[in-house]
Design a protein around this motif. Structure first.
Motif, PDB file in Angstrom:
ATOM      1  N   ALA A   6      13.162  15.564  -6.461  1.00  0.00           N
ATOM      2  CA  ALA A   6      11.646  15.096  -6.048  1.00  0.00           C
ATOM      3  C   ALA A   6      10.527  15.850  -6.705  1.00  0.00           C
ATOM      4  O   ALA A   6       9.334  15.646  -6.761  1.00  0.00           O
ATOM      5  CB  ALA A   6      11.281  14.651  -4.607  1.00  0.00           C
ATOM      6  N   GLY A   7      10.834  17.343  -6.910  1.00  0.00           N
ATOM      7  CA  GLY A   7      10.062  18.263  -7.300  1.00  0.00           C
ATOM      8  C   GLY A   7       9.432  18.881  -6.126  1.00  0.00           C
ATOM      9  O   GLY A   7       8.094  19.164  -6.404  1.00  0.00           O
ATOM     10  N   VAL A   8       9.905  19.092  -5.198  1.00  0.00           N
ATOM     11  CA  VAL A   8       9.345  19.909  -3.870  1.00  0.00           C
ATOM     12  C   VAL A   8      10.059  21.145  -3.533  1.00  0.00           C
ATOM     13  O   VAL A   8      11.239  21.450  -4.224  1.00  0.00           O
ATOM     14  CB  VAL A   8       9.112  19.164  -2.648  1.00  0.00           C
ATOM     15  N   GLY A   9       9.528  21.937  -2.689  1.00  0.00           N
ATOM     16  CA  GLY A   9      10.431  23.006  -2.163  1.00  0.00           C
ATOM     17  C   GLY A   9      10.928  22.813  -0.919  1.00  0.00           C
ATOM     18  O   GLY A   9      10.674  21.802  -0.365  1.00  0.00           O
ATOM     19  N   PRO A  10      11.965  23.715  -0.546  1.00  0.00           N
ATOM     20  CA  PRO A  10      12.633  23.463   0.652  1.00  0.00           C
ATOM     21  C   PRO A  10      11.710  23.298   2.072  1.00  0.00           C
ATOM     22  O   PRO A  10      12.017  22.451   2.962  1.00  0.00           O
ATOM     23  CB  PRO A  10      13.625  24.678   0.804  1.00  0.00           C
ATOM     24  N   ARG A  11      10.486  23.881   1.773  1.00  0.00           N
ATOM     25  CA  ARG A  11       9.680  23.797   2.886  1.00  0.00           C
ATOM     26  C   ARG A  11       8.872  22.519   3.289  1.00  0.00           C
ATOM     27  O   ARG A  11       8.226  22.378   4.273  1.00  0.00           O
ATOM     28  CB  ARG A  11       8.767  25.174   3.118  1.00  0.00           C
ATOM     29  N   SER A  61       9.429   8.560 -12.371  1.00  0.00           N
ATOM     30  CA  SER A  61       9.262   9.821 -13.002  1.00  0.00           C
ATOM     31  C   SER A  61       9.181   9.663 -14.709  1.00  0.00           C
ATOM     32  O   SER A  61      10.192   9.247 -15.197  1.00  0.00           O
ATOM     33  CB  SER A  61       9.893  11.038 -12.400  1.00  0.00           C
ATOM     34  N   ALA A  62       8.511  10.500 -15.219  1.00  0.00           N
ATOM     35  CA  ALA A  62       8.433  10.338 -16.597  1.00  0.00           C
ATOM     36  C   ALA A  62       9.690  11.245 -17.080  1.00  0.00           C
ATOM     37  O   ALA A  62      10.138  11.244 -18.231  1.00  0.00           O
ATOM     38  CB  ALA A  62       7.222  11.066 -17.310  1.00  0.00           C
ATOM     39  N   HIS A 111       4.129   2.001 -14.813  1.00  0.00           N
ATOM     40  CA  HIS A 111       4.708   2.645 -13.849  1.00  0.00           C
ATOM     41  C   HIS A 111       5.374   4.006 -13.933  1.00  0.00           C
ATOM     42  O   HIS A 111       5.670   4.753 -13.179  1.00  0.00           O
ATOM     43  CB  HIS A 111       5.952   1.746 -13.395  1.00  0.00           C
ATOM     44  N   ILE A 112       5.165   4.462 -15.338  1.00  0.00           N
ATOM     45  CA  ILE A 112       5.566   5.798 -15.620  1.00  0.00           C
ATOM     46  C   ILE A 112       4.538   6.899 -15.409  1.00  0.00           C
ATOM     47  O   ILE A 112       3.588   6.646 -15.701  1.00  0.00           O
ATOM     48  CB  ILE A 112       6.068   5.876 -17.239  1.00  0.00           C
ATOM     49  N   ALA A 113       5.040   7.853 -14.701  1.00  0.00           N
ATOM     50  CA  ALA A 113       3.861   8.724 -14.145  1.00  0.00           C
ATOM     51  C   ALA A 113       4.559  10.088 -13.741  1.00  0.00           C
ATOM     52  O   ALA A 113       5.779  10.173 -13.946  1.00  0.00           O
ATOM     53  CB  ALA A 113       3.475   8.253 -12.880  1.00  0.00           C
ATOM     54  N   ASP A 114       3.497  11.121 -13.556  1.00  0.00           N
ATOM     55  CA  ASP A 114       4.000  12.477 -13.137  1.00  0.00           C
ATOM     56  C   ASP A 114       4.240  12.363 -11.638  1.00  0.00           C
ATOM     57  O   ASP A 114       3.190  12.352 -10.970  1.00  0.00           O
ATOM     58  CB  ASP A 114       2.946  13.270 -13.831  1.00  0.00           C
ATOM     59  N   THR A 115       5.490  12.117 -11.123  1.00  0.00           N
ATOM     60  CA  THR A 115       5.563  11.857  -9.796  1.00  0.00           C
ATOM     61  C   THR A 115       5.330  13.078  -8.843  1.00  0.00           C
ATOM     62  O   THR A 115       4.724  12.826  -7.589  1.00  0.00           O
ATOM     63  CB  THR A 115       6.822  11.092  -9.471  1.00  0.00           C
ATOM     64  N   PRO A 116       5.694  14.250  -9.189  1.00  0.00           N
ATOM     65  CA  PRO A 116       5.756  15.158  -8.128  1.00  0.00           C
ATOM     66  C   PRO A 116       4.389  15.400  -7.415  1.00  0.00           C
ATOM     67  O   PRO A 116       4.113  15.687  -6.362  1.00  0.00           O
ATOM     68  CB  PRO A 116       6.192  16.370  -8.840  1.00  0.00           C
ATOM     69  N   GLY A 149       0.549  -1.486  -0.092  1.00  0.00           N
ATOM     70  CA  GLY A 149      -0.082   0.146  -0.068  1.00  0.00           C
ATOM     71  C   GLY A 149       0.812   1.359   0.100  1.00  0.00           C
ATOM     72  O   GLY A 149       0.419   2.413   0.142  1.00  0.00           O
ATOM     73  N   LYS A 150       2.174   1.244  -0.091  1.00  0.00           N
ATOM     74  CA  LYS A 150       2.903   2.542  -0.064  1.00  0.00           C
ATOM     75  C   LYS A 150       3.086   2.966  -1.590  1.00  0.00           C
ATOM     76  O   LYS A 150       3.012   2.200  -2.576  1.00  0.00           O
ATOM     77  CB  LYS A 150       4.286   2.220   0.458  1.00  0.00           C
ATOM     78  N   SER A 151       3.258   4.399  -1.815  1.00  0.00           N
ATOM     79  CA  SER A 151       3.692   4.814  -3.056  1.00  0.00           C
ATOM     80  C   SER A 151       5.232   4.855  -2.885  1.00  0.00           C
ATOM     81  O   SER A 151       5.724   5.507  -2.058  1.00  0.00           O
ATOM     82  CB  SER A 151       3.129   6.251  -3.258  1.00  0.00           C
ATOM     83  N   CYS A 152       5.808   3.967  -3.729  1.00  0.00           N
ATOM     84  CA  CYS A 152       7.044   4.160  -3.846  1.00  0.00           C
ATOM     85  C   CYS A 152       7.733   4.710  -5.249  1.00  0.00           C
ATOM     86  O   CYS A 152       7.252   3.968  -6.309  1.00  0.00           O
ATOM     87  CB  CYS A 152       7.828   2.603  -3.728  1.00  0.00           C
ATOM     88  N   LEU A 153       8.441   5.643  -5.140  1.00  0.00           N
ATOM     89  CA  LEU A 153       8.611   6.591  -6.407  1.00  0.00           C
ATOM     90  C   LEU A 153      10.049   6.762  -6.695  1.00  0.00           C
ATOM     91  O   LEU A 153      10.963   6.879  -5.813  1.00  0.00           O
ATOM     92  CB  LEU A 153       8.197   7.948  -6.259  1.00  0.00           C
TER      93      LEU A 153
END
Ligand code: IMP
Length: 442
Positions: free
Chosen positions: A251-256, A99-100, A199-204, A63-67
């Motif tokens: 991973a496509g995130v910000g520092p916060r 990630s694509a 499995h190819i996806a838009d991961t962010p 059940g985990k999302s593993c990216l």
């Protein structure tokens, strides 16, 4: 919005696999953010052994999302073998998304990695020869081929031809290698694409949605701070940024979106491949540590170089990662070695003393650790489960590290088993409350 990054604080192989595996149990999303199949770790679960190079080991929890994030370089052949291996053992891999935008390691990257090392001769870096450097080089040169390109035959063929063109000279010795045939390569990669398509996806957005829903996100780093291409012992480094800041990009995130950064460090130091190592041991104690710690590479099987704990380097790693916690692994390996020298400064060329990690390559190559002796311990600590179970001198050793580096110790590992882990009060505070990263079982 709890996000925790787990990073290597030395030259890789610190035991991140075990720590990320422990933490993954409590995470909803686990995302690898850099590196490729140059990394590798082994997980032992209920007597069963699992080896991973690319897929986050969190996949073993249903059940985990593993990216696999955009910052990772992916050898599709290796990834498919890993997926098939898991499926054969009955693991549900539907939670795996790649990630694509992640870049692909191509057959010519492997050949160029080998050729580059051969050309360097005795100045070689000692890469894992998995094509990592040439793949990141193509990414920067905007000649990279990404997962999404696998889904369009015309684009794929064009991109492969364009990427190979400037390499013609360097690839000449391999001209007859069937792996370099444009047609065969395109066909092979199209077939990888077909198999990887689910499995190819838009991961962010998967990560953003989890963060927005106050779910736990684990950013999984590979290698370690001193192998960082910007901050490590260049050029004896890997071709990506293992430091925590790179989790944002990869991973496509910000520092916060990163609330805690836990650095994993062995109670001593190892390194594979060439490059400076100020506390390296060349004697029988180094050999003893190598044997006791099973210090042979998971990916290449190479014996690892071993040395005393280097607090100059660890304090530097704490700074460049912004560490909020230290996980110290393999403390049990030091049992019976008394005293335990720990480097707190370096002596460089002409007797110069350094209390910080020298930026200058020539200085670093000649730097040697200056040591303070810490008392060792002789009792077996493999059964310790709480801080108080450790002998006083082992507690003092850990406290000395934490004081020197200025970062609290959150976890201590005293053996390969999951249960052979001590969670400190600080670790429990972060895991159970505070940022609410995980609810840990005491
Ligand atoms: P590359 O990443 O294969 O290009 O290798 C560059 C350097 O990083 C070499 O010294 C490798 O031994 C080292 N390296 C790469 N991946 C790892 C790892 O996962 N653990 C330890 N060292 C690594």
């Amino acid at each position: 919005m709890p996000g925790i990054a787990i990073v290597g604080a030395q030259w890789g192989d610190e035991g991140k696999g075990k720590i990320t595996d422990l933490m993954a149990e409590h995470a909803d999303v686990v995302i690898r953010y850099q590196g490729g199949n140059n990394a590798g770790h082994t997980i032992v679960r209920e007597g069963e052994t699992w080896k991973f190079h690319l897929i986050p080991s969190g996949i073993l929890y249903p059940g985990k999302s593993c990216l696999i994030g955009n910052g990772v370089v992916v050898d599709p052949k290796v990834l498919l073998e890993e997926i098939e291996g898991l499926k054969r053992r009955g693991v549900d891999v539907r939670g795996l998304k790649i990630s694509a935008n992640a870049h692909l390691i191509m057959p010519y990257h492997l050949l160029l990695d080998q050729a580059g090392e051969t050309r360097l001769g005795d100045r070689q870096i000692g890469t894992t020869r998995r094509g990592i450097g040439p793949c990141y080089a193509d990414k920067s040169a905007r000649l990279g081929i990404r997962l999404q390109d696998l889904l369009d035959e015309k684009i794929l063929k064009q991109k492969i031809a364009a990427a190979m063109e400037p390499k013609r000279q360097s690839l000449r010795p391999f001209a007859k290698d069937p792996a370099l045939d444009l047609h065969t390569m395109t066909e092979d990669y199209l077939s990888y694409g077909q198999r990887l398509a689910p499995h190819i996806a838009d991961t962010p957005p998967i990560v953003w949605n989890a963060l927005d829903a106050d779910r736990n996100v684990l950013y999984e780093g590979a290698q370690g701070a001193l192998l960082d291409i910007d901050h490590g012992t260049y050029p004896f480094v890997t071709s990506s940024n293992p430091v925590a800041g790179a989790a944002c990009v990869g991973a496509g995130v910000g520092p916060r979106d990163i609330h805690e950064v836990w650095g994993v460090a062995k109670a001593y130091v190892t390194r594979v491949g060439a490059g400076p190592f100020p506390t390296e041991l060349f004697d029988e104690v180094g050999e003893r540590i190598r044997e006791a710690g099973h210090e042979f590479g998971t990916t290449t099987g190479r014996p690892r170089r071993t040395g005393w704990l280097d607090l100059v380097a660890l304090r530097y790693a704490a700074r460049i990662n912004g560490l909020t916690g230290l996980a110290i692994t393999k403390l049990d390996v030091l049992t019976g070695i008394d005293p335990l020298p720990v480097a707190t400064t370096y002596t460089g060329p002409e007797g110069a003393r350094f209390d910080h990690f020298p930026y200058n390559q020539s200085v670093l190559h000649k730097a040697e650790g200056d040591y303070v002796d810490r008392p060792g311990w002789h009792d077996d600590i493999a059964g310790a489960r709480r801080w108080e179970d450790l002998p006083q001198t082992a507690q003092d050793y850990l406290a000395f590290i934490s004081d020197f580096v200025g970062v609290p110790i959150v976890l201590v590992s005293v053996g390969p088993g999951r249960e052979q882990t001590i969670v400190t009060d600080e670790g429990r505070r972060v895991m159970g409350g505070g940022s609410g990263v995980v609810a840990v079982k005491a």
